[in-house]
Design a protein around this motif. Structure first.
Motif, mmCIF file in Angstrom:
data_model
loop_
_atom_site.group_PDB
_atom_site.id
_atom_site.type_symbol
_atom_site.label_atom_id
_atom_site.label_comp_id
_atom_site.label_asym_id
_atom_site.label_seq_id
_atom_site.Cartn_x
_atom_site.Cartn_y
_atom_site.Cartn_z
ATOM 1 N N GLY A 276 1.126 -1.662 -0.211
ATOM 2 C CA GLY A 276 0.412 -0.053 0.141
ATOM 3 C C GLY A 276 0.767 1.464 0.140
ATOM 4 O O GLY A 276 1.599 1.227 0.769
ATOM 5 N N LYS A 277 0.214 2.164 -0.427
ATOM 6 C CA LYS A 277 1.109 3.900 -0.464
ATOM 7 C C LYS A 277 0.986 4.542 0.834
ATOM 8 O O LYS A 277 2.004 5.522 0.972
ATOM 9 C CB LYS A 277 0.303 4.639 -1.420
ATOM 10 C CG LYS A 277 1.230 5.485 -2.038
ATOM 11 C CD LYS A 277 0.528 6.638 -3.215
ATOM 12 C CE LYS A 277 1.139 8.123 -3.505
ATOM 13 N NZ LYS A 277 0.309 8.965 -4.354
ATOM 14 N N GLU A 278 0.499 4.659 1.283
ATOM 15 C CA GLU A 278 -0.007 4.633 3.216
ATOM 16 C C GLU A 278 0.340 3.692 4.060
ATOM 17 O O GLU A 278 -0.881 2.557 4.177
ATOM 18 C CB GLU A 278 -1.798 5.867 2.367
ATOM 19 C CG GLU A 278 -1.315 6.714 1.793
ATOM 20 C CD GLU A 278 -0.507 7.561 2.211
ATOM 21 O OE1 GLU A 278 -0.014 7.683 2.640
ATOM 22 O OE2 GLU A 278 0.039 8.303 1.330
ATOM 23 N N PRO A 279 0.410 3.823 5.109
ATOM 24 C CA PRO A 279 1.723 5.174 5.074
ATOM 25 C C PRO A 279 2.727 4.850 4.312
ATOM 26 O O PRO A 279 3.580 3.435 5.073
ATOM 27 C CB PRO A 279 2.018 5.340 6.351
ATOM 28 C CG PRO A 279 1.674 3.958 7.433
ATOM 29 C CD PRO A 279 0.588 3.044 5.680
ATOM 30 N N GLY A 280 3.842 5.756 3.673
ATOM 31 C CA GLY A 280 4.553 5.661 2.336
ATOM 32 C C GLY A 280 5.647 5.729 2.579
ATOM 33 O O GLY A 280 5.917 6.991 2.725
ATOM 34 N N LEU A 281 6.815 5.090 3.040
ATOM 35 C CA LEU A 281 7.986 5.447 2.886
ATOM 36 C C LEU A 281 8.697 6.180 2.343
ATOM 37 O O LEU A 281 9.460 7.071 1.618
ATOM 38 C CB LEU A 281 8.705 4.511 3.414
ATOM 39 C CG LEU A 281 8.602 3.883 5.046
ATOM 40 C CD1 LEU A 281 9.175 3.071 5.042
ATOM 41 C CD2 LEU A 281 9.205 5.686 5.556
ATOM 42 N N CYS A 282 8.404 4.975 0.906
ATOM 43 C CA CYS A 282 8.524 5.601 -0.396
ATOM 44 C C CYS A 282 7.875 6.901 -1.095
ATOM 45 O O CYS A 282 8.901 7.567 -2.100
ATOM 46 C CB CYS A 282 8.289 4.072 -1.976
ATOM 47 S SG CYS A 282 9.010 2.946 -1.533
#
Length: 192
Positions: free
Chosen positions: A84-90
């Motif tokens: 998943g994009k959130e919560p995302g480091l990337c």
């Protein structure tokens, strides 16, 4: 509202909650046609080298999509191709131009409550360089992950930036092949 990409002819939906700049970035991600594709050796080798340089158990080449992060290559996490994009480091990395480093995620205010830090993975060290296209879009990252805190040398971080630039070069070669194939197809259609 949809718009057709000049590279692929694919229609992309423009969403109200996505800024025009983010929409252009997403189109840049999609023009390379790497998301949802099998792992390619070039990206797998880059992830391997990143992990070897940092001596980390996990290294990835990632592309940040609208609602997920696609792992074009992943060393150390078998069978994982997206997160998943959130919560995302990337997603945090692509918001800036510099290498993003977390030496000890257990005490870093940016990551104290992050699920990868608090969860089973126990992430402690994270370093990532943004993958920038030749026309300036930040598509994703080359990153390394460890479950123990550590420091990275300037030389290691510079190497990570070079690996991200190599991914960008590979993507441009990929785009040239896509465009050449499309031009050849158009020529064949006009001849017949």
């Amino acid at each position: 509202m949809t718009n057709s990409s000049p590279v692929s002819g694919q229609a992309f939906e423009y969403l109200d909650n996505v800024s025009p700049e983010e929409q252009r970035r997403l189109e840049a991600v999609r023009r390379y046609r790497l998301v949802d594709q099998p792992v390619e050796d070039a990206y797998d080798r880059i992830a391997f080298v990143a992990g070897a340089i940092f001596d980390t158990p996990i290294a990835t080449v990632s592309l940040v999509e609208q609602d997920r992060v696609w792992l074009a290559a992943c060393q150390g996490l078998s069978g994982v191709r997206e997160v998943g994009k959130e919560p995302g480091l990337c997603a945090s990395v692509i918001a800036q131009d510099d290498v993003y480093v977390i030496n000890n995620a257990a005490v870093d205010p940016r990551t104290l409550e992050h699920p990868l830090v608090r969860g089973e993975l126990g992430l402690r060290f994270y370093a990532a360089a943004p993958i920038r296209t030749h026309d300036g879009y930040r598509l994703g990252t080359v990153n390394v992950i460890d479950n123990r805190p550590r420091d990275a040398s300037k030389r290691q971080l510079t190497a990570l930036e070079h690996l991200a630039a190599m991914v960008s070069d590979e993507l441009e070669l990929r785009l040239m092949v896509i465009r050449s194939a499309a031009a050849e197809q158009r020529m064949r259609e006009t001849v017949h």
